[in-house]
Design a protein around this motif. Structure first.
Motif, short mmCIF file in Angstrom:
data_model
loop_
_atom_site.label_atom_id
_atom_site.label_comp_id
_atom_site.label_asym_id
_atom_site.label_seq_id
_atom_site.Cartn_x
_atom_site.Cartn_y
_atom_site.Cartn_z
N LYS A 1 -34.20 89.80 50.39
CA LYS A 1 -33.61 90.06 51.42
C LYS A 1 -33.13 89.60 52.37
CE LYS A 1 -38.47 92.80 52.83
NZ LYS A 1 -39.14 93.35 53.46
N GLU A 2 -33.08 88.38 51.95
CA GLU A 2 -32.25 86.95 52.53
C GLU A 2 -30.29 87.57 52.35
OE1 GLU A 2 -32.42 84.80 54.84
OE2 GLU A 2 -33.89 86.35 55.10
N GLN A 3 -30.61 87.44 50.87
CA GLN A 3 -29.01 87.90 50.14
C GLN A 3 -28.78 88.53 50.36
OE1 GLN A 3 -27.96 85.81 48.27
NE2 GLN A 3 -26.22 86.95 47.76
N LYS A 4 -29.41 89.88 50.47
CA LYS A 4 -28.54 91.01 51.22
C LYS A 4 -27.93 90.92 52.68
CE LYS A 4 -30.17 94.80 48.36
NZ LYS A 4 -29.56 95.66 48.31
N LYS A 5 -28.52 90.42 53.41
CA LYS A 5 -28.33 89.64 54.78
C LYS A 5 -26.84 89.26 54.77
CE LYS A 5 -33.48 89.82 57.09
NZ LYS A 5 -34.03 88.59 57.83
N ARG A 6 -26.93 88.22 53.61
CA ARG A 6 -25.66 87.39 53.70
C ARG A 6 -24.91 88.23 53.40
NH1 ARG A 6 -29.33 83.64 52.65
NH2 ARG A 6 -29.61 84.07 50.11
N SER A 7 -25.10 89.13 52.94
CA SER A 7 -24.09 90.44 52.11
C SER A 7 -23.25 90.89 52.67
CB SER A 7 -24.50 91.09 50.98
OG SER A 7 -25.23 90.00 49.72
N PHE A 8 -24.20 91.55 54.40
CA PHE A 8 -23.81 92.56 54.75
C PHE A 8 -23.58 91.92 56.30
CE2 PHE A 8 -26.17 95.23 51.80
CZ PHE A 8 -25.80 96.63 52.00
N PRO A 9 -22.34 92.43 56.57
CA PRO A 9 -21.93 91.83 57.84
C PRO A 9 -22.99 91.88 59.16
CG PRO A 9 -20.57 93.48 57.50
CD PRO A 9 -21.03 93.17 56.11
N LYS A 10 -22.61 91.27 60.04
CA LYS A 10 -23.92 91.79 61.66
C LYS A 10 -23.94 93.85 61.91
CE LYS A 10 -24.24 86.95 63.03
NZ LYS A 10 -23.41 86.34 64.10
N GLY A 11 -24.64 93.66 62.39
CA GLY A 11 -24.83 95.37 62.90
C GLY A 11 -25.24 96.00 61.72
N ARG A 12 -24.56 95.98 60.12
CA ARG A 12 -24.78 96.36 59.10
C ARG A 12 -26.56 95.66 58.11
NH1 ARG A 12 -18.55 98.15 57.68
NH2 ARG A 12 -17.72 98.82 59.52
N GLY A 13 -26.92 96.50 57.59
CA GLY A 13 -27.52 96.02 57.05
C GLY A 13 -28.15 96.73 55.81
N GLY A 14 -28.77 96.07 55.11
CA GLY A 14 -29.47 97.32 53.87
C GLY A 14 -31.21 97.06 53.79
N ASP A 15 -31.67 96.38 54.71
CA ASP A 15 -33.03 95.84 54.48
C ASP A 15 -34.07 96.98 54.03
OD1 ASP A 15 -32.67 92.60 56.59
OD2 ASP A 15 -32.04 93.37 55.07
N ASP A 16 -33.77 97.98 55.90
CA ASP A 16 -34.88 99.50 55.87
C ASP A 16 -34.90 99.88 54.21
OD1 ASP A 16 -34.56 98.33 58.01
OD2 ASP A 16 -33.26 99.83 58.90
N ASN A 17 -33.25 100.23 53.19
CA ASN A 17 -33.59 100.82 52.46
C ASN A 17 -34.72 99.80 51.14
OD1 ASN A 17 -32.03 102.55 53.52
ND2 ASN A 17 -30.08 102.18 52.86
#
Length: 867
Positions: free
Chosen positions: A77-93
């Motif tokens: 999850k932390e890697q996903k947050k760093r990979s996506f810019p602010k306002g876009r996240g893949g955490d939900d998926n």
């Protein structure tokens, strides 16, 4: 002591799901509710491991999680947050497509869970409240990664539905018997000193209703014959008051490990709250499964003891009766044919024996033990109240047992340590008493009613324990009447453990003197008493691992649980009602031995360890008082629906009702504001400390940077700039030159010191020098004078010169006879070839012999001169 590498990681801290596993629902928390309900003093073992899986008891439910999976999910999850810019996240998926790795287990209990004990085979979980015991069949690990994340209900059995109930005495300890068949035998010990043995089977529900053996220790302590009834009362609790009911209130009980030697695996040690210690040996279920080395070792010791008593006329009748009872017990085992059953997954088939019927199934209660060399009694009452007991059994000497045998017995664990049991007692004040069982607890039974030695039972001396060490694990400010310290075994060593108090965790290791004491006792020799005395004065290793401030006694630390796994690491885990506390250590040196693997010859542990430039410390977490809601709104709602609701809408008037409302509000607000003020003060101190720590870190970074510049040579600002390779080569060349200079100086000093010595030669050295001179004279001669004077004495050098002269003359004669380079067609003197060959062979052999003697003398002289 294991080296601490880090404290509670981010994936177990707020706001990760790993933190929520240890805390109750937020709706049940408030500033006032946390201080009103004080938990009853008693053991709190709410954390249990099954590999990397952890079970945590929170209130009336159990949280189950895979720690490795939780860490990997958090890292992803932390890697996903760093990979996506602010306002876009893949955490939900990500959360929708992956399981969380944790589940909630619903258990049908009526009170909060106090203890969780997993069976040795990891398939049963004993769930204890203050009075009830439930046995749950543990689920498969696949449920943690299943799509369903709802609460899980397990197959649960109530143990003793008419025995362990709230109307009866509470449960002090529940232990899985180390010799139970595939880990299915549970021993419960209640506060009123009743021991029950349960042999569980999911195919037989009656096995959960009635124990196969129940012993009332208060009756057994006063017993004189095996014919008496020592069973527990079926009607319930005892009526009236007796001294035994007060002095024999059980605090804790324990067995030694399965791999221990002698009678240790079948000895139940019971610690009474008032300070007495008892032993019950042998305590066995009807069907029991010993390790391969246990029965042979007991058989050898019993037969040897019986043979020695027959030849010793000074033995008493009591000792002879005990030897006969042990021999009858072993004979009953020898005539049995053990049943082979399938063992647990990955284990060899187990041999199952029946409990011997002779001399009896109820052993004698040994104790109370007398403590020799015990420290002086303290005036503090908590120093005399026991809370827990931990026993390290004797080692199994399989090498001595199989001496002269062709077959080798399989060893179940590391057989090193003391040949005597170590009994560790823990007081409510946090003091640990380490005692040695010098005499050794053996199997004992009461005599028969018609036995002649019945009258000697009451007159025998009490067994003893020698107090070896006594150490404190708590400070004076941390001791309070509700403190209940607990032992937790270490997974890397038999002679180390952890002590968990209300607000601290302490590591204790006995390895510093245990192995040395065993070596002195086994080898003996001159000076043994002196060395044993030094070992007795050498303190055990004691180190505080974690400390928390005693702000709220209602949130004590649970007994820590320690595990080691290559994927997870060496982890100590404990928790309060506010969250977990984790401590990671350096992997132990015996990590490959723990898992039965050999270390690779090319393995280098230093390559895997990063360079640590800081001292690990716990991450600051805000006080719990800053997060929970206030109880003032609930008080106002209560007043609006009470008899004083009219006063809330009127002006404030001086009356008894107004005083009552103001008093209640003041009690509530004073408690809450005090907690908030304490939390804010702690936050301020942490902020000030953060500045100091930041300055310290900057200073250390500057020091390291300056040291790096000094090593690389970048601290010199004069002259042209040079590359790092050139600077490093110059430093290496300078170091080599200095090393050569130092070596030369050392060599000069050595030569000067040898020349300066004027020590006279000894008689042997003078004789050796004289022998060398004589040999030199005989081989090389002693000058022209000696040559002329000793020409007639046929010295080796003279003989050698004569042989060389003869050789030259013969060679000249041969050249003359041969006429130069041409070989005549026929010899002038007709000598038979056979005679000529024989003579020449004799001459050549003599020459070779003389040459060999001379060369050997020369080589010997050269070796002597070189040495």
């Amino acid at each position: 002591m294991p080296k601490i590498t880090s404290y509670t990681p981010a994936w177990l801290s707020k706001p990760s799901p790993g933190h929520d596993l240890f805390t109750a629902a937020p709706s049940s928390q408030s500033l006032s509710a946390t201080s009103k309900k004080a938990s009853r003093p008693g053991p709190r073992r709410t954390i249990a491991y099954r590999g990397v899986e952890v079970f945590i008891a929170v209130g009336k439910e159990i949280r189950w999680a895979d720690l490795v999976y939780l860490r990997e999910v958090w890292e992803d999850k932390e890697q996903k947050k760093r990979s996506f810019p602010k306002g876009r996240g893949g955490d939900d998926n990500f959360e929708e497509g992956h399981a969380q790795g944790y589940r909630t287990i619903k258990v049908p209990v009526a009170d909060d869970i106090k203890q969780l004990i997993i069976s040795p085979s990891d398939n049963y979980l004993a769930i204890l409240t203050t009075h009830t015991v439930h046995i749950a069949v543990l689920p498969e690990s696949s449920h943690l990664t299943a799509p369903d994340t709802g609460p899980l209900r397990l197959k649960t059995y109530t143990l003793g539905p008419t025995t362990h109930v709230t109307s009866q005495s509470g449960v002090a300890s529940a232990l899985w018997h180390p010799l139970g068949v595939n880990g299915t035998c549970l021993v419960t010990v209640t506060n009123d000193a009743v021991v029950r043995v349960w042999e569980l089977s999911t195919a037989d529900r009656w096995s959960f209703d009635r124990p196969t053996l129940a012993i009332d220790l208060q009756k057994l302590a006063d017993g004189t014959s095996l014919d008496e009834d020592f069973g527990a009362s079926v009607s319930g609790m005892r009526r009236g008051f007796s001294a035994d009911s007060f002095e024999m209130e059980v605090a804790s009980a324990c067995f030694a490990s399965r791999g221990s030697g002698g009678w240790s695996p079948m000895t139940l040690w019971i610690a009474m709250r008032e300070g007495d210690v008892y032993a019950l040996c042998p305590l066995l279920p009807e069907k029991w499964s010993p390790p391969p080395t246990l029965i042979p070792s007991l058989s050898v010791s019993i037969v040897a003891k019986d043979a020695a008593m027959e030849d010793d006329p000074t033995m008493t009748q009591k000792d002879m009766l005990l030897a006969q009872q042990q021999l009858a017990w072993m004979s009953d085992i020898d005539i049995q044919e053990p049943i082979q059953i399938e063992g647990n997954l990955g284990e060899a088939p187990a041999e199952v024996y029946m409990r011997p019927s002779k001399p009896g199934r109820v052993p004698k209660l040994q104790g109370p033990f007398d403590f020799e060399l015990a420290p002086q009694q303290s005036q503090d009452e908590l120093d005399g109240l026991l809370s827990d007991i931990y026993v390290i059994g004797t080692k199994m000497d399989a090498d001595e047992l199989m001496d002269g045998e062709d077959d080798d017995l399989e060893k179940e664990e590391n057989q090193e340590g003391l040949s005597m049991s170590v009994v560790c007692l823990l007081m409510s004040s946090g003091r640990v008493s380490i005692c040695l069982d010098i005499d050794g607890v053996e199997a004992q039974w009461l005599p028969k009613m018609k036995s002649k030695v019945t009258r000697y039972v009451q007159e025998e001396d009490a067994p003893t324990l020698v107090t070896f060490h006594a150490l404190d694990t708590t400070r004076e400010t941390e001791v309070w009447e509700g403190n209940w310290p607990m032992f937790s075994p270490d997974c890397t060593s038999r002679y180390s453990f952890y002590v968990t108090n209300t607000s601290s965790v302490t590591f204790v290791s006995l390895s510093s003197w245990a192995f040395g004491l065993e070596r002195e006792l086994s080898e003996g020799g001159q000076g043994t008493d002196f060395r044993v005395d030094l070992l007795a004065k050498q303190w055990s290793i004691r180190e505080r691992i974690h400390t928390q401030k005693m702000e709220d006694h209602s949130a004590p630390l649970a007994a820590c649980a320690v595990t080691y796994d290559p994927d997870l690491g060496y982890l100590l885990l404990t928790a309060t009602s506010y969250g977990p506390v984790a401590v990671f250590f350096d992997p132990p040196e015996v990590e490959f031995e723990l898992f039965g693997r050999e270390r690779s010859p090319t393995y280098d542990s230093d390559l895997d360890k990063p360079l640590i430039l800081y001292h690990p410390r716990p991450v600051y977490e805000p006080a719990h008082a800053l997060e929970i809601s206030s109880a003032l709104p609930s008080l106002l709602d209560k007043l609006k629906h009470g008899k004083y609701k009219r006063l809330l809408q009127e002006e404030v008037r001086l009356s008894a009702a107004t005083l009552t409302i103001m008093t209640d509000a003041h009690k509530l607000l004073s408690d809450e504001t005090h907690k908030l003020g304490t939390a804010a003060a702690e936050l301020f101190r942490r902020c000030a400390r953060l500045q100091q720590d930041l300055r310290s870190q900057i200073q250390k970074a500057n020091e390291i940077a300056s040291r790096v510049e000094t090593v690389t040579g970048r601290d010199v600002e004069e002259g042209p700039a040079k590359s790092s390779d050139e600077l490093m080569a110059e430093r290496i060349k300078a170091a080599q030159d200095r090393q050569q200079e130092i070596t030369t100086r050392i060599e000069k000093l050595r030569k000067r010191s040898t020349k300066g010595t004027s020590r006279e030669l000894s008689d042997k050295e003078r004789a050796w020098v004289e022998e060398v001179n004589v040999l030199n004279t005989k081989v090389f001669g002693g000058g022209e004078e000696n040559r002329s004077s000793r020409a007639q004495s046929k010295e080796p050098w003279a003989r050698y010169e004569m042989i060389e002269q003869v050789n030259e003359e013969l060679m000249e004669q041969m050249r003359d006879l041969s006429g130069g380079d041409e070989v005549p067609s026929s010899p002038i003197v007709k000598v038979p070839s056979e005679i000529r060959k024989v003579k020449m062979g004799q001459v050549m052999s003599l020459l070779d012999r003389e040459s060999a003697l001379v060369e050997g003398a020369k080589n010997r002289l050269e070796k002597l001169s070189l040495s």
